[in-house]
Design a protein around this motif. Structure first.
Motif, PDB file in Angstrom:
ATOM      1  N   UNK A  84       0.546 -10.454  -0.682  1.00 49.54           N
ATOM      2  CA  UNK A  84      -0.420  -9.588   0.200  1.00 49.54           C
ATOM      3  C   UNK A  84       0.162  -9.772   1.697  1.00 49.54           C
ATOM      4  N   UNK A  87       2.414  -6.705   1.851  1.00 54.08           N
ATOM      5  CA  UNK A  87       1.620  -5.471   1.417  1.00 54.08           C
ATOM      6  C   UNK A  87       0.698  -5.160   2.342  1.00 54.08           C
ATOM      7  N   UNK A  88      -0.241  -6.198   2.872  1.00 57.90           N
ATOM      8  CA  UNK A  88      -1.569  -5.796   3.637  1.00 57.90           C
ATOM      9  C   UNK A  88      -1.387  -6.571   5.014  1.00 57.90           C
ATOM     10  N   UNK A 135       5.029  -1.961   5.561  1.00 58.94           N
ATOM     11  CA  UNK A 135       4.923  -0.382   5.823  1.00 58.94           C
ATOM     12  C   UNK A 135       4.795   0.220   7.053  1.00 58.94           C
ATOM     13  N   UNK A 143       4.779  -1.444  -4.169  1.00 57.42           N
ATOM     14  CA  UNK A 143       4.111  -2.568  -3.768  1.00 57.42           C
ATOM     15  C   UNK A 143       3.792  -3.274  -5.053  1.00 57.42           C
ATOM     16  N   UNK A 145       1.035  -6.252  -4.753  1.00 61.93           N
ATOM     17  CA  UNK A 145       0.035  -7.289  -4.299  1.00 61.93           C
ATOM     18  C   UNK A 145      -0.119  -8.397  -4.857  1.00 61.93           C
ATOM     19  N   UNK A 167       7.223   1.274 -10.143  1.00 65.88           N
ATOM     20  CA  UNK A 167       5.939   0.692 -10.628  1.00 65.88           C
ATOM     21  C   UNK A 167       4.747   0.962  -9.672  1.00 65.88           C
ATOM     22  N   UNK A 168       3.574   1.132 -10.577  1.00 63.88           N
ATOM     23  CA  UNK A 168       2.309   0.972  -9.877  1.00 63.88           C
ATOM     24  C   UNK A 168       1.608   0.001 -10.642  1.00 63.88           C
ATOM     25  N   UNK A 169       1.053  -1.292 -10.152  1.00 69.61           N
ATOM     26  CA  UNK A 169       0.419  -2.340 -11.245  1.00 69.61           C
ATOM     27  C   UNK A 169      -0.730  -1.638 -11.797  1.00 69.61           C
TER      28      UNK A 169
ATOM     29  N   UNK B  99      -9.010  -9.783   3.468  1.00 69.29           N
ATOM     30  CA  UNK B  99      -8.132 -10.708   2.649  1.00 69.29           C
ATOM     31  C   UNK B  99      -8.617 -11.731   1.669  1.00 69.29           C
ATOM     32  N   UNK B 101      -7.467 -13.964  -0.475  1.00 69.10           N
ATOM     33  CA  UNK B 101      -6.787 -15.246  -1.105  1.00 69.10           C
ATOM     34  C   UNK B 101      -7.731 -16.207  -0.600  1.00 69.10           C
ATOM     35  N   UNK B 119      -6.258   0.973  -8.216  1.00 72.13           N
ATOM     36  CA  UNK B 119      -4.882   0.758  -8.268  1.00 72.13           C
ATOM     37  C   UNK B 119      -4.358   0.618  -6.517  1.00 72.13           C
ATOM     38  N   UNK B 120      -5.205   0.313  -5.703  1.00 76.52           N
ATOM     39  CA  UNK B 120      -5.002   0.413  -4.417  1.00 76.52           C
ATOM     40  C   UNK B 120      -3.882  -1.022  -4.070  1.00 76.52           C
ATOM     41  N   UNK B 121      -2.582  -0.340  -4.012  1.00 78.44           N
ATOM     42  CA  UNK B 121      -1.594  -1.556  -3.880  1.00 78.44           C
ATOM     43  C   UNK B 121      -0.969  -1.464  -2.382  1.00 78.44           C
ATOM     44  N   UNK B 122      -1.500  -0.597  -1.518  1.00 76.28           N
ATOM     45  CA  UNK B 122      -1.264  -0.840  -0.305  1.00 76.28           C
ATOM     46  C   UNK B 122      -2.122   0.041   0.726  1.00 76.28           C
ATOM     47  N   UNK B 123      -2.079  -0.091   1.942  1.00 76.27           N
ATOM     48  CA  UNK B 123      -2.974   0.778   2.866  1.00 76.27           C
ATOM     49  C   UNK B 123      -2.235   1.458   3.782  1.00 76.27           C
ATOM     50  N   UNK B 127      -4.567  -2.019  10.995  1.00 79.49           N
ATOM     51  CA  UNK B 127      -6.002  -2.841  10.830  1.00 79.49           C
ATOM     52  C   UNK B 127      -6.514  -2.790  12.047  1.00 79.49           C
TER      53      UNK B 127
END
Lengths: 177, 655
Positions: A84, A87-88, A135, A143, A145, A167-169, B99, B101, B119-123, B127
């Motif tokens: 994360x 990625x974020x 990114x 990615x 996450x 790959x896309x999870x 977030x 976690x 399948x949103x694995x990035x933005x 922010x």
């Protein structure tokens, strides 16, 4: 067939993603036949060399992180980011809610366990920047996450790359926690 | 109901006229992602996840607010729409702190689930991450504005389910947040802690303080049972993990009782009091000794011999009917006494006497209507009661009716208006003048010719002596105000009267009869019942009363008493009476001032550990399910009663 060359680094992170990579257990033996680990936190070589796949764990937190991200990007064909933070922005990006002075003061004064601790000051220390996901600094190709991503997710991503796919999870493997 | 046909993704589907496109699709098993929509709340189209393409519309429209009509051609999952949805998710994720976690709701979060689904694995956006406040001043839940997606579900739940209107949006644009009242901290606001907002929140913005991080829905067993805390009979969905209570939800936000209150949603989760886990006998003045059930029974048997001719039983109306019946039998057959009561038994005897005065013998609590009638009422008269304290969900139903402008609300209380923002007229009679006031209202209605029923003539005669000016003086309310109140009530079609403890205690049976008289000449009946509701404090008060447990204690001061209290409490008045009893047996879940004065203390399960049937105050039979295994050393009430009976040489059998 030549082995796929991999380089990796962890930036502002807890190392959990690389630990999760090691958690793939015996699958690592199969991988070892197919990939070659060049400079990574696991092999501990310092200088990046050209590779097929670059992997980054952790967010961009200072100028050094930016430099490392750019170096990896320049040395690899496909850049994958893990976790994360990468990625974020993740948990480390919550630092953005405070100024650098507040963060350093809290770390070295308020919460410090050593007496008379001062904020270290040296030209060698990279200045802090606003925390960003990878990114926002370099182009990222795929990615993974998760905090950390599960061993299953990491293995899936590596296996897909070895099969020549980006790959896309799948939804059921994807986690943000 | 008119049926309509629309075309969704090339297929013809049927729906009801008046539905939205989303409702028609959902009814036909077409899954459209949503965030700001929640069954039971109105739709506002805030999040735009449910956008669909409709032929002849220039741009995608939110299906949750788009009225379905015959012949519509709808596309729900085109590439363009799916792209928009993913984009919306990315924008939401980058707006605040999302977030996962360390979030309490991770694993239970609708936003997170949609992220996975898409399948949103990035933005792709940077922010905003503004620094917003966290309000933790409320006793039971926290609002973390950083987690908020501004869907407005909590605001609509506060308005439409709880009918409190504490929450709303504050500020504009980027600065928009959910605020309580005029941006007060929740704990200092008009919030009643009832919590549908917590249940409605799709993310971790509003979450329970109790049992934080102890489990998500997926980890829990969900058990449907009934709230033990008052007579309303709200159904609960209790979430349990490893024999621990995690959370309590309303099973259906759309139902009349779907609101729940602070007691049912939060207070039941708090298990901080110390439990009675073994039989105890008093050895010295203030010392107790743990003992076996047998030796406790021997002590009871010995105590009973000394006080046999003057022994009584008292039982909490929180207990299910099966336990009540067994206790009844225990007192009559084993102890040999016909002196039995419940802590709220006196109220029952007064209500019964009032009903008898009004209708003659043979009419029971069926003369009252169900609380289900409250939301549809067009006038509500609240007298001598405080629903917000004793039966908060009744308060919710009153506010729902009054808040939507359907019902005129008249409250009668000497010093406090329980519904200050909703009341149309507040009468402040002098204490003790309630009966006169009620008769006065009846008299005004009769005199003005506003009565609707044939019983009016008989009443006219009996109220012949009643002078309105005299009533005005007694009650301390001017004549015009009395007339206004009478007119409001008499002109309603479905006016309902709600009364409670205060009226019963101050006005007695005459006041109860006066209420029934007033209701009988004006409002339309519901079947054979009058539009009258008396508030009952025990979850099974009505069940206990109808089983004959509120006969009353015959002696002024019984020498011995067996109190089956379980997890109920006693008020100070009863505690003082109990202090005068020579030999007191208390079967209770918690150590309390009552167990401290007992001679023998026996353990008892709490609400979550027992099962059986309740009869709620509206007369519905409800099933109470066991949610937890009893704690160590705790036996079911019936096992204890049987063991004590056996020790006394009598067998307790239920026919």
């Amino acid at each position: 067939m030549a082995k796929v060359k991999v380089i990796s680094a962890w930036l502002d992170a807890c190392a959990g993603c690389h630990m999760s990579f090691l958690d793939i257990d015996e699958a690592i033996i199969g991988l070892a036949d197919k990939i070659e680990l060049l400079p990574t936190p696991i092999t501990d070589f310092k200088e990046f060399t050209p590779a097929d796949v670059g992997i980054i764990e952790g967010a961009i937190s200072n100028e050094h992180d930016e430099e490392v991200a750019k170096q990896i990007r320049a040395n690899c064909k496909i850049l994958m980011v893990w976790g994360d933070c990468a990625v974020f922005g993740g948990i480390v990006s919550m630092r953005n809610l405070f100024s650098n002075e507040e963060v350093l003061d809290r770390y070295y004064s308020t919460e410090s366990t050593t007496s008379n601790s001062k904020v270290p000051c040296s030209e060698e220390l990279p200045p802090l920047v606003k925390v960003k996901p990878i990114n926002q600094v370099v182009k990222v190709d795929c990615y993974v996450p998760g905090c950390p991503p599960s061993a299953k997710a990491i293995l899936y991503a590596l296996s897909e790359l070895l099969e020549g796919r980006i790959p896309v999870l799948p939804s059921e493997t994807m986690r943000y926690d | 109901m008119n049926e309509i046909t629309i075309t969704v993704n090339g297929k013809q589907v049927k729906g009801k006229a008046g539905s939205t496109v989303l409702e028609v699709c959902q009814a036909n098993g077409i899954d459209i992602p949503t965030l700001c929509h929640l069954d039971g709340l109105s739709d506002v189209g805030a999040c735009r996840m449910c956008v669909v393409e409709i032929a002849k519309e220039r741009r995608p429209v939110p299906s949750c607010t788009y009225p379905a009509r015959d012949g519509l051609v709808v596309q729900t999952h085109t590439e363009k729409l799916e792209k928009y949805r993913r984009q919306i998710l990315e924008l939401i994720f980058t707006e605040h702190n999302h977030f996962c976690m360390f979030c309490e709701k991770s694993g239970d979060c609708e936003l997170q689930k949609l992220g996975y689904q898409y399948q949103m694995d990035n933005v792709r956006y940077s922010y905003a991450l503004p620094s917003l406040s966290v309000d933790s001043l409320n006793e039971y839940f926290t609002i973390d504005h950083n987690r908020c997606i501004l869907c407005g579900r909590c605001i609509r739940a506060c308005r439409e389910i709880a009918a409190v209107n504490t929450l709303d949006f504050g500020q504009r644009g980027w600065k928009t947040t959910v605020v309580a009242d005029l941006n007060q901290p929740l704990g200092e606001s008009s919030c009643l802690n009832c919590g549908p907002c917590v249940q409605a929140c799709p993310t971790g913005a509003i979450f329970n303080k109790i049992n934080l991080y102890k489990g998500v829905t997926e980890d829990c067993e969900q058990i449907a049972t009934v709230c033990p805390d008052c007579g309303v009979g709200c159904e609960l969905n209790v979430l349990v993990r490893d024999n621990n209570l995690i959370r309590i939800d309303a099973p259906d936000l759309t139902s009349t009782r779907g609101a729940l209150c602070r007691m049912g949603r939060f207070e039941l989760l708090e298990q901080t009091q110390s439990r009675v886990t073994s039989p105890l006998v008093r050895i010295k003045d203030c010392d107790f000794e743990e003992c076996s059930l047998d030796s406790a029974a021997q002590r009871i048997s010995a105590g009973l011999k000394e006080t046999k001719d003057s022994f009584a039983g008292m039982v909490s109306t929180k207990l299910p009917s099966e336990t009540l019946s067994m206790f009844h039998k225990f007192i009559s057959d084993v102890i040999g006494s016909d002196s039995i009561d419940t802590p709220d038994g006196a109220s029952y005897r007064i209500i019964s006497e009032g009903i008898a005065k009004f209708a003659g013998k043979g009419k029971g609590l069926d003369i009252e209507c169900s609380i289900e009638e409250i939301p549809g009422a067009d006038c509500i008269l609240v007298i001598g009661s405080d629903p917000e304290t004793t039966n908060p969900v009744v308060g919710t139903l009153i506010r729902r009716a009054a808040g939507q402008g359907k019902a005129k609300l008249v409250t009668v209380h000497p010093s406090r208006d329980a519904f200050p923002l909703w009341t149309d007229l507040w009468l402040k009679p002098k204490a003790g003048s309630e009966t006169a006031l009620l008769n006065g209202l009846t008299k005004i209605i009769l005199d003005k010719g506003l009565a609707k029923s044939g019983k009016a003539d008989a009443l006219k005669t009996s109220l012949n002596q009643c002078e309105i000016s005299e009533v005005a003086r007694t009650a301390g309310i001017d004549k015009e105000t009395l007339e206004e109140a009478a007119e409001i009530y008499a002109q309603a079609e479905r006016g309902i009267i709600i009364y409670g403890e205060n009226l019963i205690a101050n006005g007695g049976a005459d006041a109860v009869a006066a209420i029934l008289n007033l209701a009988s000449i004006t409002a339309n009946q519901v079947g054979n019942s009058l539009r009258v509701v008396s508030l009952k404090s025990g979850a099974n008060s009505r069940g206990a009363w109808e089983l004959g447990l509120a006969k009353g204690i015959k002696q002024d001061k019984p020498k011995g008493l067996y109190l089956l209290l379980s997890d109920d409490t006693v008020d100070e008045k009863l505690l003082n009476r109990l202090k005068e009893i020579d030999f007191l047996v208390v079967q209770a879940s918690y150590h309390s001032p009552v167990t401290a004065i007992a001679d023998v203390v026996l353990p008892s399960p709490i609400w979550a550990e027992r099962e059986g049937k309740y009869v709620d105050m509206s007369g519905r039979a409800l099933e109470v399910k066991q949610v937890l295994e009893p704690g160590e050393g705790v036996l079911q009430d019936k096992e204890i009663l049987m063991a004590v009976s056996q020790q006394m040489g009598k067998e307790l059998v239920l026919r």
